[in-house]
Design a protein around this motif. Structure first.
Motif, short mmCIF file in Angstrom:
data_model
loop_
_atom_site.label_atom_id
_atom_site.label_comp_id
_atom_site.label_asym_id
_atom_site.label_seq_id
_atom_site.Cartn_x
_atom_site.Cartn_y
_atom_site.Cartn_z
N VAL A 30 32.67 -33.39 53.88
CA VAL A 30 33.13 -33.85 52.56
C VAL A 30 34.54 -33.31 52.29
N PHE A 31 34.75 -32.02 52.52
CA PHE A 31 36.07 -31.46 52.22
C PHE A 31 37.11 -31.83 53.27
N LYS A 32 36.69 -32.06 54.50
CA LYS A 32 37.63 -32.53 55.52
C LYS A 32 38.13 -33.93 55.15
N GLU A 33 37.21 -34.79 54.71
CA GLU A 33 37.59 -36.14 54.28
C GLU A 33 38.58 -36.07 53.11
N MET A 34 38.30 -35.19 52.16
CA MET A 34 39.22 -35.03 51.03
C MET A 34 40.58 -34.55 51.50
N GLY A 39 45.83 -34.99 51.45
CA GLY A 39 46.91 -34.15 51.95
C GLY A 39 46.71 -32.65 51.81
N TRP A 40 45.49 -32.17 51.89
CA TRP A 40 45.27 -30.72 51.88
C TRP A 40 45.52 -30.16 53.26
N ASP A 41 45.95 -28.92 53.33
CA ASP A 41 46.07 -28.23 54.61
C ASP A 41 44.67 -27.85 55.08
N ASN A 42 44.48 -27.80 56.40
CA ASN A 42 43.17 -27.45 56.96
C ASN A 42 42.66 -26.09 56.50
N ILE A 43 43.54 -25.18 56.23
CA ILE A 43 43.10 -23.85 55.80
C ILE A 43 42.26 -23.94 54.53
N TYR A 44 42.57 -24.90 53.67
CA TYR A 44 41.84 -25.03 52.41
C TYR A 44 40.45 -25.63 52.62
N VAL A 45 40.22 -26.22 53.78
CA VAL A 45 38.92 -26.78 54.12
C VAL A 45 38.08 -25.79 54.91
N ASN A 46 38.71 -25.11 55.85
CA ASN A 46 37.99 -24.28 56.80
C ASN A 46 37.73 -22.85 56.34
N VAL A 48 36.16 -20.40 53.77
CA VAL A 48 35.13 -20.40 52.73
C VAL A 48 35.62 -19.77 51.43
N ARG A 49 36.61 -18.92 51.51
CA ARG A 49 37.13 -18.29 50.30
C ARG A 49 37.74 -19.33 49.36
N TYR A 50 38.34 -20.37 49.92
CA TYR A 50 38.91 -21.42 49.08
C TYR A 50 37.81 -22.25 48.41
N ASP A 51 36.64 -22.30 49.01
CA ASP A 51 35.52 -22.97 48.36
C ASP A 51 35.15 -22.22 47.08
N LEU A 52 35.15 -20.91 47.12
CA LEU A 52 34.89 -20.13 45.91
C LEU A 52 35.96 -20.38 44.86
N ILE A 53 37.20 -20.51 45.29
CA ILE A 53 38.30 -20.81 44.37
C ILE A 53 38.07 -22.18 43.72
N ARG A 54 37.73 -23.19 44.54
CA ARG A 54 37.49 -24.55 44.01
C ARG A 54 36.33 -24.54 43.01
N MET A 55 35.27 -23.82 43.33
CA MET A 55 34.11 -23.77 42.44
C MET A 55 34.47 -23.07 41.12
N THR A 56 35.30 -22.06 41.19
CA THR A 56 35.75 -21.37 39.98
C THR A 56 36.61 -22.29 39.13
N ILE A 57 37.47 -23.06 39.77
CA ILE A 57 38.30 -24.03 39.05
C ILE A 57 37.41 -25.00 38.27
N LEU A 58 36.39 -25.54 38.93
CA LEU A 58 35.48 -26.47 38.26
C LEU A 58 34.75 -25.79 37.11
N ASP A 59 34.31 -24.58 37.32
CA ASP A 59 33.61 -23.84 36.28
C ASP A 59 34.51 -23.65 35.06
N CYS A 60 35.76 -23.30 35.30
CA CYS A 60 36.71 -23.11 34.19
C CYS A 60 36.99 -24.43 33.48
N TYR A 61 37.14 -25.52 34.24
CA TYR A 61 37.35 -26.83 33.62
C TYR A 61 36.22 -27.15 32.66
N ILE A 62 35.00 -26.93 33.11
CA ILE A 62 33.83 -27.28 32.30
C ILE A 62 33.75 -26.38 31.08
N LYS A 63 34.01 -25.09 31.25
CA LYS A 63 33.86 -24.14 30.16
C LYS A 63 34.99 -24.19 29.14
#
Length: 162
Positions: A30-34, A39-46, A48-63
């Motif tokens: 899913v994230f490789k396709e995105m 145009g994301w760099d592979n580091i942001y897909v591969n 796992v720390r960036y996954d936590l960052i993305r999840m935090t971003i979504l949490d902040c958006y919602i809150k």
């Protein structure tokens, strides 16, 4: 379990490891396709720390409807400079907009229409996890504040293209 028994007993974990592997492969895809599409760099897909960052971003958006750099720093061992590079790249491709916060020294990052793709990705993963772990929509909805119909609508929306 004694250490001598472990090699024989470990085979009992086969079903669990199959489930975890299936889910993590789906998550990677899913994230490789995105990354390829937007145009994301592979580091942001591969990484796992960036996954936590993305999840935090979504949490902040919602809150609260936005996030700041301080919301993201300290969650992982990614340094602030690397987070700033991620945000800079994300702004360039249209995921976020910047604005000055109430305190002019603080920059707030706001979602754009394009950032809904990130929400869709996580909903796709949620749906895949429910399938992998054989959880029905009603049970899945019970862990959130959604009805099963609302959850189904969100999951159907996640399958559409923006």
């Amino acid at each position: 379990m004694k250490t001598a028994q472990a090699p024989k007993e470990i085979k009992k974990l086969q079903g669990l490891t199959d489930l975890m592997l299936s889910f993590n492969i789906e998550k990677y895809n899913v994230f490789k396709e995105m990354s390829e599409k937007f145009g994301w760099d592979n580091i942001y897909v591969n990484d796992v720390r960036y996954d936590l960052i993305r999840m935090t971003i979504l949490d902040c958006y919602i809150k609260k409807g936005f996030f700041t750099i301080s919301d993201l720093s300290g969650i992982t061992d990614i340094n602030v400079r690397s987070i700033e590079r991620l945000l800079s790249k994300s702004i360039q491709v249209g995921y976020f907009e910047k604005r000055a916060g109430k305190d002019k020294r603080v920059v707030e990052y706001l979602p754009t229409e394009k950032s809904l793709v990130l929400m869709q990705a996580y909903l796709k993963l949620f749906k895949k996890a429910a399938e992998v772990f054989n959880v029905d929509t009603k049970s899945a909805a019970s862990i959130s504040s959604l009805t099963s119909e609302e959850l189904k609508d969100f999951l159907d929306w996640s399958q559409t293209k923006l």
